[in-house]
Design an enzyme around this catalytic site. Structure first.
Site, PDB file in Angstrom:
ATOM      1  N   GLY A 244       0.789  -1.226   0.000  1.00 36.24           N
ATOM      2  CA  GLY A 244       0.000   0.000   0.000  1.00 36.24           C
ATOM      3  C   GLY A 244       0.814   1.266   0.000  1.00 36.24           C
ATOM      4  O   GLY A 244       0.273   2.363   0.179  1.00 36.24           O
ATOM      5  N   TYR A 330     -12.706   4.634 -10.132  1.00 39.60           N
ATOM      6  CA  TYR A 330     -12.685   5.356  -8.860  1.00 39.60           C
ATOM      7  C   TYR A 330     -11.981   6.699  -8.934  1.00 39.60           C
ATOM      8  O   TYR A 330     -11.246   7.096  -8.036  1.00 39.60           O
ATOM      9  CB  TYR A 330     -12.106   4.509  -7.723  1.00 39.60           C
ATOM     10  N   CYS A 357     -17.573   3.810 -26.199  1.00 38.06           N
ATOM     11  CA  CYS A 357     -18.936   4.327 -26.262  1.00 38.06           C
ATOM     12  C   CYS A 357     -19.517   4.358 -24.853  1.00 38.06           C
ATOM     13  O   CYS A 357     -20.377   3.562 -24.476  1.00 38.06           O
ATOM     14  CB  CYS A 357     -19.781   3.452 -27.187  1.00 38.06           C
TER      15      CYS A 357
END
Length: 442
Positions: A244, A330, A357
């Site tokens: 992380g 996100y 699209c």
């Protein structure tokens, strides 16, 4: 973020003009500066060596997995995290040492566990009670043993600048410490003669810019380890503090230098070991994004330009959410430049749209660039993690190629998908329509 520019105002990637790579391989194309990958890996590995700390730095292959990438990871002395049969198969094809492979996953299938045991991988990170039952059966059937780590949720949730001490128990991953689930799982595994519980594992979040969360997690895990030593005569050999570690995507991001994360972990583990008189465990970490994220650049060619007076100007490129779904998924932010206009002033503001699209197919909003024209070469930075890994075939676009650059040379390491590859799994429908005839009594 490093920007290498030559005298002609052209962006260089690993010493090679981006335009040369685009002309050779087409766009969109993912380009990796392999030297940067190596530097990132060494920032972690060498820090542990310099402090004489036994450790494993496991590359989280979910960030970007390919044979070439795993070969580089092996060359740099990394271990490897895999989460599926596909990722494990890729590692085997790459010749990655199986004893340095760790398997993750919150819903490991029977086939995945069987494959991991058959290949004698180094460790399975056990995630739930269902998995314990499956693994027990697999080991008994194959008459083999396995090292495991117990994944726990320490009750610490990390956001970039925020650490929350409640809520992380509500996770699809791992055993909760506070409810006693983790202890029950430990007792089940520790009672199995075919299982060796090497230690504990946790992962508190992603894109983390500080070390406070890791410190809190280390303290909680040490308290658990101390408790289990006193009650079960158990000493953990390994403490895996996950990954992380944040990287820079835009100027707003201010991550630490990678070695600072490792130093903070070393200092806290040492402190807790001394404080609790606990044998120093081997430290494992799992960087993925931190290894490959800022080593990757995606190159696009600009196409249509739509100006809405008083609103914004849209520039469309030949890729989009098929090669980078993170902005749509996100709202991830990136930075971009025109690779052949690096000496020109970035005075105009644009929104960069993909060609899918889908209204949500936007790569960047409000990015300042020199005047954009069709057929300009655009470079989007820090796309090395979760770009190719999350690529898709929406609208039946083929996945982009991947190129590695090192020592002034470039090499194709993943081919661009062509039409045949996009349709190779399709089958014709051969069943004939069944007609129903109704009889009439007229």
């Amino acid at each position: 973020m490093r920007r290498e520019i030559n005298d002609q105002g052209k962006l260089l990637i690993g010493g090679i003009p981006a335009s040369v790579i685009a002309k050779t391989y087409g766009t969109p194309v993912y380009v990796y500066d392999v030297e940067r990958i190596r530097q990132n890996a060494r920032a972690f590995v060498q820090t542990f060596k310099n402090h004489n700390i036994p450790a494993q730095v496991a590359y989280a292959s979910k960030a970007f997995s390919s044979i070439a990438m795993l070969e580089v990871a092996d060359q740099e002395g990394l271990s490897l995290d895999v989460v599926s049969e596909g990722e494990l198969h890729t590692a085997i094809l790459a010749g990655f040492p199986v004893e340095k492979i760790h398997m993750h996953g919150n819903n490991k299938s029977l086939a995945e566990l069987q494959m991991a045991v058959e290949y004698n991988i180094g460790c399975i990170v056990v995630d739930n009670f269902y998995e314990i039952a499956l693994l027990t059966d697999v080991l008994a059937e194959k008459e083999k043993s396995m090292d495991v780590l117990l994944r726990v949720t320490p009750g610490i949730e990390a956001h970039t600048h925020d650490y929350i001490l409640t809520g992380q128990e509500d996770s699809k991953f791992g055993f909760d410490l506070s409810s006693g689930q983790a202890e029950k799982a430990f007792q089940l595994l520790n009672a199995n003669d075919q299982v060796t519980v090497k230690g504990l594992h946790c992962h508190i979040g992603s894109q983390i810019f500080e070390t406070s969360g890791f410190t809190l997690a280390t303290q909680k895990l040490f308290n658990t380890m101390k408790d289990w030593r006193e009650r079960f005569d158990y000493n953990a050999d390994v403490l895996n503090l996950g990954g992380g570690f944040g990287i820079q995507y835009t100027e707003e991001d201010d991550p630490l230098e990678l070695d600072q994360y490792a130093i903070a972990l070393i200092d806290e583990v040492k402190l807790q070991s001394e404080k609790l008189n606990y044998p120093m465990p081997e430290i494992w970490i799992e960087p993925g994004r931190a290894i490959v994220g800022d080593a990757g650049v995606t190159l696009y060619t600009t196409g249509s330009i739509k100006d809405i007076p008083g609103v914004r100007t849209y520039v469309s490129v030949d890729g989009g959410m098929t090669d980078n779904i993170r902005p749509a998924l996100y709202q991830a932010k990136y930075d971009a430049v025109l690779a052949d206009k690096m000496h020109e002033r970035a005075e105009m503001e644009y929104a960069i749209a993909g060609k899918c699209c889908e209204s949500g197919d936007m790569l960047l909003w409000d990015v300042k660039l020199p005047k954009v024209e069709p057929h300009d070469l655009m470079a989007v930075f820090s796309t090395g993690a979760y770009g190719y890994a999350m690529a898709n075939n929406y609208n039946r676009f083929g996945k982009a190629a991947v190129v590695f650059v090192e020592n002034g040379e470039h090499q194709l390491v993943v081919r661009r998908e062509d039409f045949e590859e996009i349709t190779r799994l399709d089958l014709s429908y051969t069943k004939q329509e069944e007609k129903n005839y109704e009889t009439s009594n007229d």
